[in-house]
Design a protein around this motif. Structure first.
Motif, PDB file in Angstrom:
ATOM      1  N   LYS A 106       0.987  -1.330   0.191  1.00 32.69           N
ATOM      2  CA  LYS A 106       0.040  -0.047   0.048  1.00 32.69           C
ATOM      3  C   LYS A 106       0.853   1.285  -0.102  1.00 32.69           C
ATOM      4  CE  LYS A 106      -2.169  -1.081   3.835  1.00 32.69           C
ATOM      5  NZ  LYS A 106      -1.353  -2.166   4.469  1.00 32.69           N
ATOM      6  N   LEU A 107       0.358   2.296  -0.740  1.00 32.18           N
ATOM      7  CA  LEU A 107       1.173   3.657  -0.556  1.00 32.18           C
ATOM      8  C   LEU A 107       0.514   4.578   0.383  1.00 32.18           C
ATOM      9  CD1 LEU A 107       1.065   3.521  -4.764  1.00 32.18           C
ATOM     10  CD2 LEU A 107       2.864   2.827  -3.131  1.00 32.18           C
ATOM     11  N   SER A 108       1.181   5.535   0.674  1.00 33.53           N
ATOM     12  CA  SER A 108       0.856   6.595   1.689  1.00 33.53           C
ATOM     13  C   SER A 108      -0.355   7.521   0.972  1.00 33.53           C
ATOM     14  CB  SER A 108       1.890   7.584   2.106  1.00 33.53           C
ATOM     15  OG  SER A 108       2.523   8.140   1.146  1.00 33.53           O
ATOM     16  N   TRP A 109      -1.134   8.168   1.805  1.00 35.44           N
ATOM     17  CA  TRP A 109      -2.042   8.950   1.282  1.00 35.44           C
ATOM     18  C   TRP A 109      -1.305  10.308   1.022  1.00 35.44           C
ATOM     19  CZ3 TRP A 109      -6.229   7.051  -0.197  1.00 35.44           C
ATOM     20  CH2 TRP A 109      -6.682   5.938   0.657  1.00 35.44           C
ATOM     21  N   GLU A 110      -0.248  10.653   1.404  1.00 31.45           N
ATOM     22  CA  GLU A 110       0.551  11.822   0.824  1.00 31.45           C
ATOM     23  C   GLU A 110       0.947  11.485  -0.792  1.00 31.45           C
ATOM     24  OE1 GLU A 110       0.681  11.697   5.217  1.00 31.45           O
ATOM     25  OE2 GLU A 110       1.133  10.165   3.798  1.00 31.45           O
ATOM     26  N   GLN A 137     -10.649   5.024   3.996  1.00 37.91           N
ATOM     27  CA  GLN A 137     -10.228   5.760   5.002  1.00 37.91           C
ATOM     28  C   GLN A 137     -11.320   5.509   6.333  1.00 37.91           C
ATOM     29  OE1 GLN A 137      -9.740   9.818   3.489  1.00 37.91           O
ATOM     30  NE2 GLN A 137      -7.418   9.277   3.211  1.00 37.91           N
ATOM     31  N   GLY A 161      -3.932   2.950   4.025  1.00 39.83           N
ATOM     32  CA  GLY A 161      -3.169   3.396   2.763  1.00 39.83           C
ATOM     33  C   GLY A 161      -3.963   3.304   1.375  1.00 39.83           C
TER      34      GLY A 161
END
Length: 319
Positions: free
Chosen positions: A201-205, A233, A246
């Motif tokens: 998973k990737l960051s929300w940033e 979320q 994520g």
């Protein structure tokens, strides 16, 4: 002719759209056709969504085919509202192409024809339920032998479910189709499971930077993702993931492997199948670590990903 020839089978929700855009952004890739299957939304919506994505990317010349409208047994596991009422976030475009742009040829016969015209050169990427693929091998048992490779987003490695207790959505929607494909396709088969996508998973940033690029494609992705973003979320959305919150663009992981095989750094090679019985385990992918099934054909189940290369593909898709 492009270096990589793809045939793409989708149930076009938000993540399928993202995967299609990823492939279209690569100059070494040529999509020969896109076949549509029930899944994230009803089949007519799937067809409309694919046409909409192709129009956005100025690729409307790619033929789109209508395929299976339901699973083998016609069971309804629930077309979850995760992708919105129409599969693309419930934000329709009044200027989107109409269904009369869909090819008259059925998706399954188109798959067989296209692959037969390019024997050993086409990789099939499947990001939805596997109904069309199962029908193809039943109509033409030699179909899998003509493929260069098969890339699947679906199934699970550790019985973690996101639709049922032990079932991942794409396999749970049509367990019989998944069983047929995993047991009758003899071509090299690469699987991006639910756990694999969650563990990368990737960051929300990163997500915010991705969809806030000043391009038409990024604005489109931000718009259609807004609905599913709320669920991702939420407390329930976080609970479904393997560990923590994520951004998980599931279908893009399978597409990335087809576009650039160096994206996947490590595989687990073993026999796989699908459980068809039981109240809790129907639709669960089985990994035969002990080789008790004695399967000659082993699948390559993705284990680790070069996340920086993956991010680059995602960014390029929305430029």
């Amino acid at each position: 002719m492009a270096e990589k020839l793809l045939l793409v089978d989708v149930d076009c929700g938000v993540d399928d759209a993202q995967a299609i855009m990823m492939a279209l952004a690569q100059p070494t890739v040529q999509i020969l056709g896109i076949t549509c299957c029930h899944g994230n939304t009803a089949i007519d919506n799937v067809c409309k969504n694919v046409l909409r994505v192709l129009k956005l990317c100025n690729e409307s010349k790619i033929p789109v085919y209508r395929g299976a409208a339901s699973s083998f047994l016609g069971e309804n596991v629930g077309m979850a509202d995760y992708h919105g009422s129409d599969g693309l976030g419930g934000v329709p475009d009044p200027e989107a192409p109409a269904l009369d742009c869909i090819q008259e040829e059925h998706a399954v016969t188109a798959m067989i024809r296209i692959v037969s015209e390019h024997i050993g050169k086409v990789s099939l990427v499947a990001t939805g339920p596997l109904t069309n693929l199962a029908l193809a091998v039943k109509m033409d048992p030699t179909f899998p032998q003509k493929l260069k490779g098969l890339y699947i987003m679906g199934g699970n490695m550790e019985s973690r479910g996101n639709t049922s207790v032990c079932g991942e959505f794409n396999f749970s929607v049509d367990p019989e189709a998944a069983y047929i494909v995993l047991n009758e396709y003899s071509c090299p088969t690469y699987i991006a499971t639910w756990e694999y996508t969650c563990r990368h998973k990737l960051s929300w940033e990163f997500y915010n930077d991705l969809v806030n690029q000043d391009t038409a494609k990024a604005k489109f992705m931000k718009k259609i993702s807004a609905h599913s973003l709320k669920f991702s979320q939420s407390e329930q959305g976080i609970k479904e993931l393997v560990s923590g919150s994520g951004f998980v663009p599931c279908d893009s992981f399978a597409m990335a492997a087809a576009v650039d095989n160096s994206i996947v750094k490590e595989y687990i090679e073993c026999g796989v199948s699908v459980e068809l019985s039981g109240k809790l385990c129907r639709g669960m992918m089985i990994m035969d670590y002990l080789d008790l099934l004695q399967k000659k054909h082993k699948a390559f189940v993705m284990k680790t990903c070069d996340i920086e290369k993956f991010k680059t593909l995602l960014r390029t898709a929305l430029k």
